[in-house]
Design an enzyme around this catalytic site. Structure first.
Site, short mmCIF file in Angstrom:
data_model
loop_
_atom_site.label_atom_id
_atom_site.label_comp_id
_atom_site.label_asym_id
_atom_site.label_seq_id
_atom_site.Cartn_x
_atom_site.Cartn_y
_atom_site.Cartn_z
CE LYS A 6 -17.88 17.07 1.23
NZ LYS A 6 -18.97 16.10 1.43
CD GLU A 59 -14.23 3.96 12.27
OE1 GLU A 59 -15.29 3.34 12.13
OE2 GLU A 59 -14.19 5.19 12.50
CD GLU A 93 -20.48 9.33 12.13
OE1 GLU A 93 -19.47 8.59 12.24
OE2 GLU A 93 -20.60 10.19 11.24
CB VAL A 97 -14.45 14.83 6.76
CG1 VAL A 97 -13.67 14.93 8.07
CG2 VAL A 97 -15.58 15.84 6.72
CB SER A 145 -8.73 1.35 12.19
OG SER A 145 -9.68 2.39 12.34
CE1 TYR A 199 -10.48 0.83 7.12
CE2 TYR A 199 -11.18 1.49 9.31
CZ TYR A 199 -10.21 1.41 8.35
OH TYR A 199 -8.94 1.90 8.62
CG ASP A 239 -4.00 -10.74 -5.91
OD1 ASP A 239 -4.34 -10.16 -4.85
OD2 ASP A 239 -4.64 -11.69 -6.39
CD GLN A 295 -12.83 1.00 1.11
OE1 GLN A 295 -12.45 2.18 0.99
NE2 GLN A 295 -13.68 0.66 2.04
CB SER A 296 -8.21 3.31 4.00
OG SER A 296 -8.26 4.47 3.21
N GLY A 356 0.84 -1.21 0.00
CA GLY A 356 0.00 0.00 0.00
C GLY A 356 0.86 1.25 0.00
P1 NDP Z 1 -5.01 5.27 1.75
O1 NDP Z 1 -6.42 5.03 1.38
O2 NDP Z 1 -4.39 6.58 1.46
O3 NDP Z 1 -4.09 4.15 1.08
C1 NDP Z 1 -4.50 2.83 1.06
C2 NDP Z 1 -3.56 1.96 0.25
O4 NDP Z 1 -4.18 0.68 0.14
C3 NDP Z 1 -3.31 2.48 -1.14
O5 NDP Z 1 -1.91 2.47 -1.34
C4 NDP Z 1 -3.99 1.47 -2.08
O6 NDP Z 1 -3.06 1.06 -3.07
C5 NDP Z 1 -4.25 0.25 -1.20
N1 NDP Z 1 -5.59 -0.29 -1.45
C6 NDP Z 1 -6.76 0.37 -1.51
N2 NDP Z 1 -7.77 -0.47 -1.76
C7 NDP Z 1 -7.22 -1.69 -1.86
C8 NDP Z 1 -7.75 -2.98 -2.13
N3 NDP Z 1 -9.05 -3.17 -2.35
N4 NDP Z 1 -6.89 -4.03 -2.18
C9 NDP Z 1 -5.58 -3.85 -1.97
N5 NDP Z 1 -5.01 -2.64 -1.73
C10 NDP Z 1 -5.84 -1.59 -1.67
O7 NDP Z 1 -4.88 4.94 3.33
P2 NDP Z 1 -3.95 5.61 4.41
O8 NDP Z 1 -2.59 5.73 3.88
O9 NDP Z 1 -4.63 6.77 4.99
O10 NDP Z 1 -3.97 4.49 5.55
C11 NDP Z 1 -2.98 3.47 5.61
C12 NDP Z 1 -3.52 2.34 6.47
O11 NDP Z 1 -3.80 2.82 7.77
C13 NDP Z 1 -4.82 1.71 5.96
O12 NDP Z 1 -4.77 0.35 6.26
C14 NDP Z 1 -5.89 2.39 6.79
O13 NDP Z 1 -7.02 1.55 6.91
C15 NDP Z 1 -5.16 2.56 8.11
N6 NDP Z 1 -5.61 3.68 8.92
C16 NDP Z 1 -5.47 4.95 8.46
C17 NDP Z 1 -5.83 6.01 9.26
C18 NDP Z 1 -5.71 7.42 8.81
O14 NDP Z 1 -6.21 8.32 9.52
N7 NDP Z 1 -5.07 7.70 7.68
C19 NDP Z 1 -6.34 5.80 10.65
C20 NDP Z 1 -6.50 4.41 10.98
C21 NDP Z 1 -6.11 3.41 10.15
P3 NDP Z 1 -3.31 0.95 -4.65
O15 NDP Z 1 -4.64 1.59 -4.94
O16 NDP Z 1 -2.15 1.69 -5.22
O17 NDP Z 1 -3.24 -0.50 -4.90
P1 GDR Z 2 -13.08 8.27 9.16
O1 GDR Z 2 -12.67 9.53 8.27
O2 GDR Z 2 -14.38 7.70 8.78
O3 GDR Z 2 -12.93 8.70 10.60
O4 GDR Z 2 -11.96 7.22 8.77
P2 GDR Z 2 -13.55 10.54 7.44
O5 GDR Z 2 -12.67 11.72 7.22
O6 GDR Z 2 -14.16 9.90 6.24
O7 GDR Z 2 -14.75 10.90 8.43
C1 GDR Z 2 -14.54 11.56 9.67
C2 GDR Z 2 -15.87 11.91 10.26
O8 GDR Z 2 -16.44 13.01 9.54
C3 GDR Z 2 -17.81 12.74 9.32
N1 GDR Z 2 -18.31 13.46 8.14
C4 GDR Z 2 -17.88 13.26 6.88
N2 GDR Z 2 -16.96 12.41 6.38
C5 GDR Z 2 -16.71 12.45 5.04
N3 GDR Z 2 -15.78 11.63 4.52
N4 GDR Z 2 -17.38 13.32 4.21
C6 GDR Z 2 -18.34 14.19 4.68
O9 GDR Z 2 -18.93 14.95 3.92
C7 GDR Z 2 -18.59 14.17 6.07
N5 GDR Z 2 -19.42 14.88 6.88
C8 GDR Z 2 -19.22 14.43 8.12
C9 GDR Z 2 -17.87 11.23 9.15
O10 GDR Z 2 -19.18 10.76 9.30
C10 GDR Z 2 -16.90 10.80 10.24
O11 GDR Z 2 -17.55 10.76 11.47
C11 GDR Z 2 -10.58 7.57 8.76
C12 GDR Z 2 -9.89 6.64 7.77
O12 GDR Z 2 -8.56 7.05 7.62
C13 GDR Z 2 -9.92 5.21 8.25
O13 GDR Z 2 -9.10 4.41 7.41
C14 GDR Z 2 -9.39 5.16 9.68
O14 GDR Z 2 -9.41 3.86 10.18
C15 GDR Z 2 -10.17 6.11 10.59
O15 GDR Z 2 -10.06 7.41 10.06
C16 GDR Z 2 -9.62 6.13 12.00
#
Ligand code: NDP
Ligand code: GDR
Length: 324
Positions: free
Chosen positions: A196, A132, A285, A193, A130, A153, A63, A88-89, A10
Site C-alpha cells: 500500500k 501473530e 493491535e 501495508v 505466524s 487470525y 476444496d 485468509q491471511s 495456496g
Molecule cells: P496470501 O494471502 O498471498 O496467499 C494465501 C493463499 O491462501 C492464496 O493462495 C489463496 O488461494 C489461499 N486462500 C485465501 N483465502 C482462503 C480461504 N478462505 N480458503 C482457502 N484458501 C484460501 O498469503 P502469503 O502467501 O503471504 O502467506 C502464505 C501463508 O503464510 C499464509 O498461511 C499466511 O497466513 C502465512 N504467513 C504469511 C506471512 C507473510 O508475511 N507473508 C507471515 C506469517 C504467516 P486462492 O485464493 O487462490 O484459493
Molecule cells: P500484518 O500485516 O497484520 O502484520 O500481517 P499488515 O501489512 O496488514 O500490517 C502491518 C502493520 O501495519 C499496520 N498498519 C496498516 N496495515 C494495513 N494493512 N493497512 C494500513 O493502512 C495500515 N496502517 C498501519 C497494521 O496495523 C499492522 O500493525 C502480515 C500477514 O502476512 C499475516 O498473514 C502474517 O501472519 C503476519 O504478517 C505476520
C-alpha cells in the site's frame, strides 16, 4: 529418474507462487491448489503470470477443507513434500471475517493432518504459522516465547500450531510449522501495508496533492524478504531433525521509519502526504513483533540476508517497472 512431486496448498499467493517457482527450478513437478482456477482452467493466476510459471505448474481447483478431495490429491500424486500456505491471511480482515479465517486455517490444517494420518502419508508436511501467535513480543521471540494472540487470525494460527505439534508427537507424522514473521515481495496485495505504501507513495510523486491514509505508525515489525524465507521453508521441511522454527530477520523497524525511507527514496517528505486514519487503527493491535533468528542459523544455517533498505528499493523498482 522420475521427478519429485511437491504439493502446494495456496499456490496462488505470494509465498505459494515464489515457492512453486523455486521448486520448479529444482526440477520438481509442482501441483498446487487454488479456489481461483475454474474447472475450464482458462483463468489465470496473476502471480504465476508475473513469475512466468503459468505453463509449468499444475493448478487444481480443490476444496481443501474436504477430506476426500485432499485424500484424492495425496493418493493421486504421492507428493514427497507438502506445503500448506493457504489461509485468509489478512490479520485486519480476520476481525471482519472470523469464521472464514478460522475455517481456512484450522479446518484446513486438521483436514490435511487427518488425511495424512488415515492414509499413512509419510512424506514431509510444512505448515505456515505466524508470529501473530505471540502477540506483543517483549524481547526477540524464540519458540518458547509466551503466546498471547490478539486477533481471530492469531488464534487460528495458534490452534494450527498446536494441532501440528500433537500430530507429530502422537502419530509420528513428519509435520512441522514455520512460525513466520512478516515477509514481503512485489507479489503482496495492497491489503498489506508495505505494498500500500509503495503504490501510494508513487502516486504522491505524480500528484503532489495525493494523500496516503495509514493507521498506527508506531507499530514495529520484523520485515523480511519473501524469496529467502521460501528457502527457509524448504530447509525446514527437508531437515533430518523435524522441528518448529522461527523464521525472521531479528530486526524490528517502526512503520514510521519504513514510510520515511520509501518517501525519501522518491525525494518526497512523507509528512506532506501521510494522513492518520483512525479507522485503520486495529483493535487488538500488536505494538512490537520481532523474532530471534538464532535457532534457524544454528540448526539449518539459514539467515535473512536482505536488509530493509534493499527490500524497499526492490519493491519500488518492481512497481516502477510494472507501471511502464
Ligand atoms: P496470501 O494471502 O498471498 O496467499 C494465501 C493463499 O491462501 C492464496 O493462495 C489463496 O488461494 C489461499 N486462500 C485465501 N483465502 C482462503 C480461504 N478462505 N480458503 C482457502 N484458501 C484460501 O498469503 P502469503 O502467501 O503471504 O502467506 C502464505 C501463508 O503464510 C499464509 O498461511 C499466511 O497466513 C502465512 N504467513 C504469511 C506471512 C507473510 O508475511 N507473508 C507471515 C506469517 C504467516 P486462492 O485464493 O487462490 O484459493
Ligand atoms: P500484518 O500485516 O497484520 O502484520 O500481517 P499488515 O501489512 O496488514 O500490517 C502491518 C502493520 O501495519 C499496520 N498498519 C496498516 N496495515 C494495513 N494493512 N493497512 C494500513 O493502512 C495500515 N496502517 C498501519 C497494521 O496495523 C499492522 O500493525 C502480515 C500477514 O502476512 C499475516 O498473514 C502474517 O501472519 C503476519 O504478517 C505476520
Amino acid at each position: 529418474m522420475s521427478k519429485k512431486i511437491s504439493l502446494v496448498l495456496g499456490c496462488s499467493g505470494q509465498d505459494g507462487a515464489l515457492l512453486s517457482l523455486s521448486l520448479l527450478k529444482q526440477n520438481h513437478e509442482v501441483v498446487g491448489t487454488s479456489r481461483k482456477i475454474e474447472k475450464d482452467k482458462l483463468s489465470k493466476i496473476i502471480n504465476h503470470s508475473i513469475l512466468g510459471i503459468d505453463k509449468d505448474i499444475r493448478v487444481v481447483n480443490c476444496d481443501i477443507t474436504n477430506f476426500d478431495e485432499i485424500s484424492n490429491l495425496i493418493e493421486k500424486y504421492k507428493p514427497s513434500e507438502v506445503y500448506n500456505l493457504a489461509a485468509q491471511s489478512s490479520v485486519g480482515k480476520s476481525f471482519e471475517y472470523p469464521q472464514e479465517t478460522l475455517k481456512s486455517i484450522v479446518n484446513v490444517t486438521l483436514n490435511l493432518l487427518e488425511v495424512s494420518r488415515q492414509v499413512g502419508y509419510n512424506g514431509n508436511l510444512f505448515f505456515a504459522g505466524s508470529s501473530e501467535v505471540f502477540g506483543d513480543t517483549k524481547s526477540k521471540a524464540t519458540i518458547e516465547h509466551k503466546q498471547k494472540p490478539v486477533s481471530p487470525y492469531g488464534i487460528a494460527k495458534q490452534t494450527s500450531l498446536n494441532l501440528v505439534k500433537s500430530y507429530r508427537e502422537l502419530y509420528n507424522l513428519n509435520c512441522i510449522t514455520g512460525i513466520l514473521f512478516n515477509h514481503e515481495s512485489p507479489l503482496r496485495s495492497k491489503n498489506f501495508v508495505t505494498q500500500k505504501i509503495i503504490t501510494e507513495a508513487l502516486l504522491c510523486r505524480k500528484n503532489k496533492l495525493h494523500k496516503l491514509r495509514l493507521g498506527n505508525l508506531n507499530i514495529e515489525r520484523d520485515w523480511g524478504w519473501a524469496e529467502e524465507f521460501i528457502d527457509g521453508f524448504q530447509l525446514m521441511n527437508r531437515s533430518v531433525n523435524l522441528k518448529d522454527q522461527i523464521v525472521c530477520t531479528g530486526r524490528p523497524t517502526k512503520l514510521k521509519k519504513f514510510v520515511s525511507i520509501v518517501f525519501q527514496k522518491l525525494n518526497l517528505n512523507w509528512r506532506d502526504h501521510v494522513v492518520l486514519e483512525p479507522n485503520f487503527f486495529r483493535k487488538g493491535e500488536i505494538k512490537k513483533s520481532y523474532g530471534d533468528p538464532w535457532q534457524m542459523k544454528n540448526d539449518l544455517n539459514w539467515e535473512a540476508k536482505v536488509n530493509l533498505e534493499t527490500i524497499i528499493e526492490k519493491l519500488i523498482e518492481f512497481k516502477i517497472n510494472s507501471c511502464k
